[in-house]
Design a protein around this motif. Structure first.
Motif, PDB file in Angstrom:
ATOM      1  N   LEU A 131      35.211   7.979  14.785  1.00  0.00           N
ATOM      2  CA  LEU A 131      35.641   6.591  14.844  1.00  0.00           C
ATOM      3  C   LEU A 131      34.549   5.843  15.590  1.00  0.00           C
ATOM      4  O   LEU A 131      34.312   6.078  16.780  1.00  0.00           O
ATOM      5  CB  LEU A 131      36.983   6.458  15.561  1.00  0.00           C
ATOM      6  N   ARG A 132      33.861   4.971  14.889  1.00  0.00           N
ATOM      7  CA  ARG A 132      32.690   4.262  15.414  1.00  0.00           C
ATOM      8  C   ARG A 132      33.105   2.884  15.900  1.00  0.00           C
ATOM      9  O   ARG A 132      33.567   2.057  15.114  1.00  0.00           O
ATOM     10  CB  ARG A 132      31.638   4.153  14.320  1.00  0.00           C
ATOM     11  N   LEU A 133      32.944   2.643  17.194  1.00  0.00           N
ATOM     12  CA  LEU A 133      33.308   1.362  17.787  1.00  0.00           C
ATOM     13  C   LEU A 133      32.042   0.530  17.977  1.00  0.00           C
ATOM     14  O   LEU A 133      31.138   0.925  18.715  1.00  0.00           O
ATOM     15  CB  LEU A 133      33.994   1.574  19.141  1.00  0.00           C
ATOM     16  N   GLY A 134      31.969  -0.605  17.307  1.00  0.00           N
ATOM     17  CA  GLY A 134      30.774  -1.429  17.366  1.00  0.00           C
ATOM     18  C   GLY A 134      30.490  -1.986  18.752  1.00  0.00           C
ATOM     19  O   GLY A 134      31.398  -2.497  19.414  1.00  0.00           O
ATOM     20  N   ILE A 135      29.242  -1.853  19.185  1.00  0.00           N
ATOM     21  CA  ILE A 135      28.804  -2.454  20.450  1.00  0.00           C
ATOM     22  C   ILE A 135      27.621  -3.390  20.232  1.00  0.00           C
ATOM     23  O   ILE A 135      27.125  -4.002  21.172  1.00  0.00           O
ATOM     24  CB  ILE A 135      28.426  -1.380  21.494  1.00  0.00           C
ATOM     25  N   GLY A 136      27.150  -3.495  18.973  1.00  0.00           N
ATOM     26  CA  GLY A 136      25.998  -4.333  18.679  1.00  0.00           C
ATOM     27  C   GLY A 136      24.690  -3.664  19.063  1.00  0.00           C
ATOM     28  O   GLY A 136      24.665  -2.607  19.688  1.00  0.00           O
ATOM     29  N   HIS A 137      23.599  -4.284  18.658  1.00  0.00           N
ATOM     30  CA  HIS A 137      22.255  -3.745  18.879  1.00  0.00           C
ATOM     31  C   HIS A 137      21.427  -4.775  19.641  1.00  0.00           C
ATOM     32  O   HIS A 137      21.520  -5.980  19.371  1.00  0.00           O
ATOM     33  CB  HIS A 137      21.592  -3.439  17.529  1.00  0.00           C
ATOM     34  N   PRO A 138      20.614  -4.331  20.598  1.00  0.00           N
ATOM     35  CA  PRO A 138      19.808  -5.303  21.348  1.00  0.00           C
ATOM     36  C   PRO A 138      18.720  -5.962  20.509  1.00  0.00           C
ATOM     37  O   PRO A 138      18.125  -6.956  20.938  1.00  0.00           O
ATOM     38  CB  PRO A 138      19.190  -4.462  22.469  1.00  0.00           C
ATOM     39  N   GLY A 139      18.442  -5.415  19.333  1.00  0.00           N
ATOM     40  CA  GLY A 139      17.438  -5.995  18.450  1.00  0.00           C
ATOM     41  C   GLY A 139      16.070  -5.363  18.573  1.00  0.00           C
ATOM     42  O   GLY A 139      15.238  -5.511  17.681  1.00  0.00           O
ATOM     43  N   VAL A 140      15.837  -4.631  19.649  1.00  0.00           N
ATOM     44  CA  VAL A 140      14.562  -3.956  19.881  1.00  0.00           C
ATOM     45  C   VAL A 140      14.863  -2.506  20.251  1.00  0.00           C
ATOM     46  O   VAL A 140      15.640  -2.246  21.175  1.00  0.00           O
ATOM     47  CB  VAL A 140      13.764  -4.632  21.032  1.00  0.00           C
ATOM     48  N   LYS A 141      14.252  -1.561  19.527  1.00  0.00           N
ATOM     49  CA  LYS A 141      14.555  -0.146  19.738  1.00  0.00           C
ATOM     50  C   LYS A 141      14.282   0.294  21.172  1.00  0.00           C
ATOM     51  O   LYS A 141      15.023   1.096  21.738  1.00  0.00           O
ATOM     52  CB  LYS A 141      13.731   0.701  18.762  1.00  0.00           C
ATOM     53  N   SER A 142      13.238  -0.241  21.779  1.00  0.00           N
ATOM     54  CA  SER A 142      12.873   0.170  23.129  1.00  0.00           C
ATOM     55  C   SER A 142      13.917  -0.238  24.171  1.00  0.00           C
ATOM     56  O   SER A 142      13.925   0.268  25.288  1.00  0.00           O
ATOM     57  CB  SER A 142      11.510  -0.406  23.516  1.00  0.00           C
ATOM     58  N   GLU A 143      14.820  -1.159  23.793  1.00  0.00           N
ATOM     59  CA  GLU A 143      15.840  -1.641  24.728  1.00  0.00           C
ATOM     60  C   GLU A 143      17.181  -0.919  24.576  1.00  0.00           C
ATOM     61  O   GLU A 143      18.130  -1.215  25.306  1.00  0.00           O
ATOM     62  CB  GLU A 143      16.061  -3.140  24.509  1.00  0.00           C
ATOM     63  N   VAL A 144      17.271   0.021  23.631  1.00  0.00           N
ATOM     64  CA  VAL A 144      18.553   0.652  23.319  1.00  0.00           C
ATOM     65  C   VAL A 144      19.144   1.383  24.521  1.00  0.00           C
ATOM     66  O   VAL A 144      20.339   1.243  24.827  1.00  0.00           O
ATOM     67  CB  VAL A 144      18.411   1.604  22.107  1.00  0.00           C
ATOM     68  N   VAL A 145      18.341   2.181  25.219  1.00  0.00           N
ATOM     69  CA  VAL A 145      18.868   2.949  26.359  1.00  0.00           C
ATOM     70  C   VAL A 145      19.439   2.008  27.411  1.00  0.00           C
ATOM     71  O   VAL A 145      20.548   2.220  27.928  1.00  0.00           O
ATOM     72  CB  VAL A 145      17.780   3.854  26.967  1.00  0.00           C
TER      73      VAL A 145
END
Length: 210
Positions: A131-145
């Motif tokens: 069950l995948r709960l959306g949290i959105g993406h920061p838009g830049v891979k380097s900012e994911v952590v």
């Protein structure tokens, strides 16, 4: 039927309200629904509750191993109670969905999610439900952590909580083994209520002269 509900997150108060802990939030909500209490279980490296619904045993689990070792906890419990991968639901945060959305699926890749990656390895199978709960993406891979380990803004947190409340309604269907019905319930969202028309402003002399 789903016998084991797993919520993914990181232990400790510093992570409690972060996006990566959305899976914990969902399982906490289910525990309240079932009036079950999660308690530490060293044998399963996590917080665990066991209850009975309709004569069937149900387990709730929140691994306390940190995200990248989640499989150690899941596999230990699944092996001991002989729970097959297809009887497991793993609830986790999902970068590729916006806050407010949730999706249910079985199998597939871990898509870079470290919790799922370890569960794949420890179970030796990817054939469990997610069950995948959306949290959105920061838009830049380097900012994911940084993004997943940060608290969402209040409006985003509310959207995530709304998706938890909505998807939680599918748990009876999951327990009954009707995953088609559960999927439909999770994926069906109520259309927004139409806004009432705004009253026309009072006429002015200029309007009358037009």
């Amino acid at each position: 039927m789903i016998k084991l509900f797993v919520g993914l997150g990181n232990p400790g108060p510093e992570y409690e309200a972060t996006r990566h802990n959305a899976g914990f939030w969902w399982v906490d909500a289910l525990a309240r629904e079932l009036k079950a209490t999660l308690v530490p279980e060293r044998a399963y490296h996590g917080l665990m509750a066991r209850t009975s619904v309709g004569g069937h045993s149900v387990w709730l689990l929140e691994p306390q191993t940190f995200m990248n070792l989640s499989g150690k906890s899941v596999a230990a419990l699944a092996r001991f109670y002989k729970i097959a991968p297809e009887e497991i639901l793993v609830v986790h945060d999902e970068l590729d969905l916006p806050p407010g959305q949730a999706k249910l699926k079985r199998g597939g890749s871990h898509a870079g999610h470290n919790g799922l990656r370890d569960i794949h390895a420890q179970l030796g199978s990817s054939d469990y439900w997610r069950l995948r709960l959306g949290i959105g993406h920061p838009g830049v891979k380097s900012e994911v952590v940084h993004w997943v380990l940060k608290k969402p803004a209040p409006d985003q947190r509310q959207l995530i909580e709304d998706s938890i409340a909505h998807s939680l309604k599918a748990w009876p269907a999951m327990l009954a083994g009707d995953m088609d019905k559960a999927t439909l319930q999770v994926h069906t969202t109520k259309p927004p209520r139409p806004k009432p028309p705004r009253p026309a402003p009072p006429a002015t002399p200029q309007d009358a002269a037009a």
